[in-house]
Each structure stands twice: as structure tokens, then as C-alpha cells.
Design a protein around this motif. Structure first.
Motif, PDB file in Angstrom:
ATOM      1  N   CYS A   5      36.429  45.197  45.766  1.00  0.00           N
ATOM      2  CA  CYS A   5      37.490  45.874  45.011  1.00  0.00           C
ATOM      3  C   CYS A   5      37.969  44.954  43.894  1.00  0.00           C
ATOM      4  O   CYS A   5      38.237  43.775  44.136  1.00  0.00           O
ATOM      5  CB  CYS A   5      38.690  46.168  45.905  1.00  0.00           C
ATOM      6  SG  CYS A   5      38.336  47.337  47.203  1.00  0.00           S
ATOM      7  N   PHE A   6      38.107  45.490  42.689  1.00  0.00           N
ATOM      8  CA  PHE A   6      38.737  44.752  41.594  1.00  0.00           C
ATOM      9  C   PHE A   6      40.176  45.231  41.470  1.00  0.00           C
ATOM     10  O   PHE A   6      40.436  46.414  41.244  1.00  0.00           O
ATOM     11  CB  PHE A   6      37.976  44.972  40.276  1.00  0.00           C
ATOM     12  CG  PHE A   6      36.778  44.086  40.146  1.00  0.00           C
ATOM     13  CD1 PHE A   6      35.577  44.437  40.738  1.00  0.00           C
ATOM     14  CD2 PHE A   6      36.852  42.878  39.453  1.00  0.00           C
ATOM     15  CE1 PHE A   6      34.466  43.599  40.646  1.00  0.00           C
ATOM     16  CE2 PHE A   6      35.749  42.037  39.350  1.00  0.00           C
ATOM     17  CZ  PHE A   6      34.550  42.399  39.950  1.00  0.00           C
ATOM     18  N   VAL A  13      44.354  43.711  32.330  1.00  0.00           N
ATOM     19  CA  VAL A  13      43.830  42.345  32.405  1.00  0.00           C
ATOM     20  C   VAL A  13      42.303  42.278  32.443  1.00  0.00           C
ATOM     21  O   VAL A  13      41.725  41.195  32.427  1.00  0.00           O
ATOM     22  CB  VAL A  13      44.405  41.591  33.633  1.00  0.00           C
ATOM     23  CG1 VAL A  13      45.901  41.411  33.517  1.00  0.00           C
ATOM     24  CG2 VAL A  13      44.066  42.332  34.919  1.00  0.00           C
ATOM     25  N   GLY A  14      41.652  43.450  32.540  1.00  0.00           N
ATOM     26  CA  GLY A  14      40.184  43.456  32.503  1.00  0.00           C
ATOM     27  C   GLY A  14      39.499  43.935  33.776  1.00  0.00           C
ATOM     28  O   GLY A  14      38.290  43.770  33.918  1.00  0.00           O
ATOM     29  N   LYS A  15      40.238  44.579  34.680  1.00  0.00           N
ATOM     30  CA  LYS A  15      39.609  45.070  35.927  1.00  0.00           C
ATOM     31  C   LYS A  15      38.450  46.022  35.654  1.00  0.00           C
ATOM     32  O   LYS A  15      37.374  45.892  36.218  1.00  0.00           O
ATOM     33  CB  LYS A  15      40.619  45.856  36.781  1.00  0.00           C
ATOM     34  CG  LYS A  15      41.692  45.074  37.422  1.00  0.00           C
ATOM     35  CD  LYS A  15      42.643  45.980  38.188  1.00  0.00           C
ATOM     36  CE  LYS A  15      43.394  46.953  37.300  1.00  0.00           C
ATOM     37  NZ  LYS A  15      44.207  46.350  36.255  1.00  0.00           N
ATOM     38  N   THR A 145      40.734  39.603  42.538  1.00  0.00           N
ATOM     39  CA  THR A 145      41.978  39.777  41.787  1.00  0.00           C
ATOM     40  C   THR A 145      41.815  39.169  40.401  1.00  0.00           C
ATOM     41  O   THR A 145      41.497  37.981  40.272  1.00  0.00           O
ATOM     42  CB  THR A 145      43.128  39.091  42.545  1.00  0.00           C
ATOM     43  OG1 THR A 145      43.198  39.682  43.838  1.00  0.00           O
ATOM     44  CG2 THR A 145      44.456  39.293  41.842  1.00  0.00           C
ATOM     45  N   VAL A 146      42.013  40.005  39.400  1.00  0.00           N
ATOM     46  CA  VAL A 146      41.799  39.558  38.021  1.00  0.00           C
ATOM     47  C   VAL A 146      43.123  39.067  37.442  1.00  0.00           C
ATOM     48  O   VAL A 146      44.134  39.777  37.468  1.00  0.00           O
ATOM     49  CB  VAL A 146      41.242  40.713  37.153  1.00  0.00           C
ATOM     50  CG1 VAL A 146      40.943  40.216  35.742  1.00  0.00           C
ATOM     51  CG2 VAL A 146      39.987  41.313  37.794  1.00  0.00           C
ATOM     52  N   LEU A 147      43.093  37.838  36.940  1.00  0.00           N
ATOM     53  CA  LEU A 147      44.271  37.262  36.284  1.00  0.00           C
ATOM     54  C   LEU A 147      43.902  36.941  34.844  1.00  0.00           C
ATOM     55  O   LEU A 147      42.790  36.484  34.578  1.00  0.00           O
ATOM     56  CB  LEU A 147      44.693  35.959  36.982  1.00  0.00           C
ATOM     57  CG  LEU A 147      44.989  36.037  38.477  1.00  0.00           C
ATOM     58  CD1 LEU A 147      45.214  34.629  39.030  1.00  0.00           C
ATOM     59  CD2 LEU A 147      46.208  36.908  38.746  1.00  0.00           C
ATOM     60  N   GLN A 148      44.819  37.172  33.930  1.00  0.00           N
ATOM     61  CA  GLN A 148      44.575  36.777  32.546  1.00  0.00           C
ATOM     62  C   GLN A 148      44.892  35.297  32.390  1.00  0.00           C
ATOM     63  O   GLN A 148      45.795  34.783  33.057  1.00  0.00           O
ATOM     64  CB  GLN A 148      45.488  37.574  31.600  1.00  0.00           C
ATOM     65  CG  GLN A 148      44.955  38.938  31.243  1.00  0.00           C
ATOM     66  CD  GLN A 148      43.919  38.889  30.132  1.00  0.00           C
ATOM     67  OE1 GLN A 148      43.507  37.813  29.719  1.00  0.00           O
ATOM     68  NE2 GLN A 148      43.495  40.040  29.668  1.00  0.00           N
ATOM     69  N   VAL A 182      39.599  35.873  39.740  1.00  0.00           N
ATOM     70  CA  VAL A 182      38.818  35.640  38.527  1.00  0.00           C
ATOM     71  C   VAL A 182      39.799  35.491  37.385  1.00  0.00           C
ATOM     72  O   VAL A 182      40.767  36.263  37.279  1.00  0.00           O
ATOM     73  CB  VAL A 182      37.895  36.840  38.208  1.00  0.00           C
ATOM     74  CG1 VAL A 182      37.235  36.663  36.851  1.00  0.00           C
ATOM     75  CG2 VAL A 182      36.829  36.996  39.259  1.00  0.00           C
ATOM     76  N   LEU A 183      39.557  34.506  36.551  1.00  0.00           N
ATOM     77  CA  LEU A 183      40.374  34.350  35.350  1.00  0.00           C
ATOM     78  C   LEU A 183      39.643  35.034  34.214  1.00  0.00           C
ATOM     79  O   LEU A 183      38.474  34.727  33.948  1.00  0.00           O
ATOM     80  CB  LEU A 183      40.508  32.863  35.019  1.00  0.00           C
ATOM     81  CG  LEU A 183      41.802  32.193  35.369  1.00  0.00           C
ATOM     82  CD1 LEU A 183      41.689  30.711  35.061  1.00  0.00           C
ATOM     83  CD2 LEU A 183      42.996  32.794  34.636  1.00  0.00           C
TER      84      LEU A 183
END
Ligand SMILES: Nc1ncnc2c1ncn2[C@@H]1O[C@H](COP(=O)(O)OP(=O)(O)OP(=O)(O)O)[C@@H](O)[C@H]1O
Ligand SMILES: [Mg+2]
Length: 278
Positions: A5-6, A13-15, A145-148, A182-183
């Protein structure tokens, strides 16, 4: 079999970008990838070339208990796709209440998808906590988990550490090691982006799966409704996605190695695939 899962604490943020491109890359690496859109914005399909005016999809019809196989699309490249489908506001409200009452509405079809050992399901989640994420989290091998790479990510590190930001189940996922990060949008030319990335990386250690550079190749690929590995194979973006897909693969169960997928049916980009018998 595996479910990835994203998700993200905040939106934009880019998911969707990462789930589409990672699903495509997993397919290139020899897996049967199913990209599953669980975000009512219904935008995952655009990365796979589904026409903007084609509004049909799986999740939008969930209350009518559709057979998810009948909603499946297959991109020309071979990636399978379950678009979310367009939803009226009234239906969206009803949907939230129904899922809370009966999580099986979503859990059952996803379990059926995962029963096929050839398939890796890559789910694009809505931003922040959601009922859909709470239902999928216990089934997921990985919650990416996508973080900017920006100040707010660094500022939120304490929250991230505490694992509260995605709602129910996040803590359990965090401690079970299924919550990985993920950054995205790292710009090494920007001091702020670099400092934020370093702070997040220091804090997360091995829970940081990788970093993806800020690269216009992502938006350019989307403009042409394509994936970066097709539109710009030599780009930084494509290389970062390749490394991210490899890092994800390394965390999946060893027996999830798939036989090579059937060759795509080139001339017909949106034919429904024959789904295996199970
Ligand atoms: N690494 C990147 N470099 C440059 N642009 C990017 C990158 N990742 C995403 N983008 C762009 O940022 C915008 C937002 O990306 P995306 O829609 O994937 O975010 P999201 O987290 O899915 O948003 P939402 O929370 O609204 O669902 C898009 O225009 C996308 O092309
Ligand atoms: Mg999105």
C-alpha cells in the motif's frame, strides 16, 4: 500474493506517481502487477493511458458488490489495473459508512486478489487516514509511506516515529516492521530539501526504503499518460523507481517470485485479461 500500500500523512506528495511507476517496474522485473486505485480522485488510471472520459471503475461500485474481475483492465504493457471509478459526493459519504459497517465489502475482494500467487497488488491510497487503509493494513506486506523532502517532513518526525498519522493499525504496522518510508522529491541542489532529507534519513534509518529525486520526467510522463520507464528510460526518475522497486522486492516473501507474465496483447491496450482460475 503480496500487497503493497502507498499511503501518506499529507496529500500531494507523490503516492499515485510512485504506485503507478513501481507497479510498472515490478512488472518489468518479471512479476504480475495489479495496480489498485482506492483513492476517489480516480487518477491512477491516467498513468496507464486510460482515457480521461472513461470513468468506470471498481471501488466506486463497491456498494453494489461488483465482481472485481469484471472491472480489471490491462495496460498495453501488461500491468493489470483496477481503476477507482468516478464517485458522486453522496455516494462517497454512503461508501464510508458502509465500509465501517461491513469491512468485508473491500476486504473480501482484496483477499481474492491476493489468493493468486502470481500477483503483486500495489494499492494507491487516499491521503491521510482512511477506512480503506485501516481495512488493508492488516493484509499488507508493506505500507510504503511517502514523505516529501521538505521542512514539514522533518518537523513531523516525532509524529512519524509515534506512528499515529495514518489512523487505525498504523502502530501495529510500525512495530511489525511493515511500515516503511520513501522520501520523494529530493532536490540535492536545494539546501532545504537536502537538509530535510538528511534529517529524515537519520531518523528513520533502515525504515527508509529509498529516495526519489525531484524530476520533471514524472510530470512529463503523466502528461503523455505514460510511465517514466517508457517515456524517459534513461532519466534519474526511472533509475530511482528501479531502485525503489528492488528495495520493495527485497522485503517481500521469497516465495513471491512469479513466473514470467504472458506477453501483452499489443494492439488492444484495454482488453480485460483472462484471469486465472482459483
Ligand atoms: N519526484 C517527483 N518529481 C517531480 N514531480 C513529482 C514527483 N513526484 C510527484 N510529482 C508530481 O507531484 C504532483 C503530485 O503527485 P501525486 O498525484 O502522485 O501525489 P499524491 O500523493 O498521489 O496526491 P494526492 O494526495 O492528492 O493523492 C504530480 O503533478 C506529480 O507529477
Ligand atoms: Mg494520489
Amino acid at each position: 500474493m503480496p500487497l503493497i500500500c502507498f499511503a501518506s500523512p499529507k496529500g500531494g506528495v507523490g503516492k499515485t506517481t510512485l504506485s503507478a511507476n513501481v507497479a510498472d517496474m515490478l512488472r518489468r522485473q518479471g512479476r504480475t502487477a495489479l495496480a489498485l486505485d482506492l483513492d476517489p480522485q480516480n487518477s491512477l488510471r491516467l498513468h496507464f493511458g486510460v482515457p480521461v472520459g472513461d470513468l468506470s471503475g471498481f471501488n466506486a461500485q463497491l456498494l453494489r458488490r461488483p465482481d472485481w474481475r469484471s472491472c480489471l483492465r490491462q495496460a498495453a504493457s501488461g500491468t493489470l489495473l483496477l481503476p477507482h471509478g468516478a464517485m458522486e459526493l453522496r455516494d462517497a459519504l454512503e461508501y464510508g459508512v458502509a465500509l465501517e459497517r461491513d469491512p468485508g465489502l473491500l476486504a473480501t475482494p482484496v483477499r481474492e486478489m491476493l489468493a493468486d500467487p502470481r500477483v503483486v497488488v500495489v494499492a494507491d491510497m487516499p491521503p491521510g487516514p482512511s477506512q480503506a487503509l485501516a481495512i488493508l493494513m492488516p493484509m499488507a506486506n508493506l505500507v510504503v509511506t511517502v514523505l516529501q523532502s521538505e521542512a514539514i517532513s522533518a518537523a513531523m518526525l516525532a509524529e512519524i516515529e509515534a506512528g499515529r498519522f495514518l489512523g487505525n493499525g498504523t502502530m501495529a504496522a510500525l512495530f511489525a516492521g511493515r511500515l516503511q518510508f520513501v522520501l520523494n522529491g529530493v532536490d540535492m541542489a536545494s539546501r532545504l530539501s537536502r537538509t530535510a532529507a538528511e534529517a529524515v534519513a537519520r531518523h528513520l534509518g533502515s525504515r527508509l526504503l529509498g529516495a526519489v529525486s525531484r524530476d520533471d520526467a514524472f510530470a512529463e510522463a503523466l502528461t503523455g499518460q505514460r510511465l517514466v520507464a517508457d517515456a524517459a528510460p534513461g532519466s534519474r526518475a526511472a533509475e530511482d523507481i528501479r531502485q525503489l522497486a528492488q528495495a520493495i522486492t527485497a522485503l517481500l516473501p521469497a516465495n513471491a517470485t512469479m513466473p514470467p507474465p504472458a506477453p501483452p496483447r499489443a494492439a488492444m491496450p484495454w482488453t480485460a485479461p483472462e484471469w486465472g482460475t482459483h
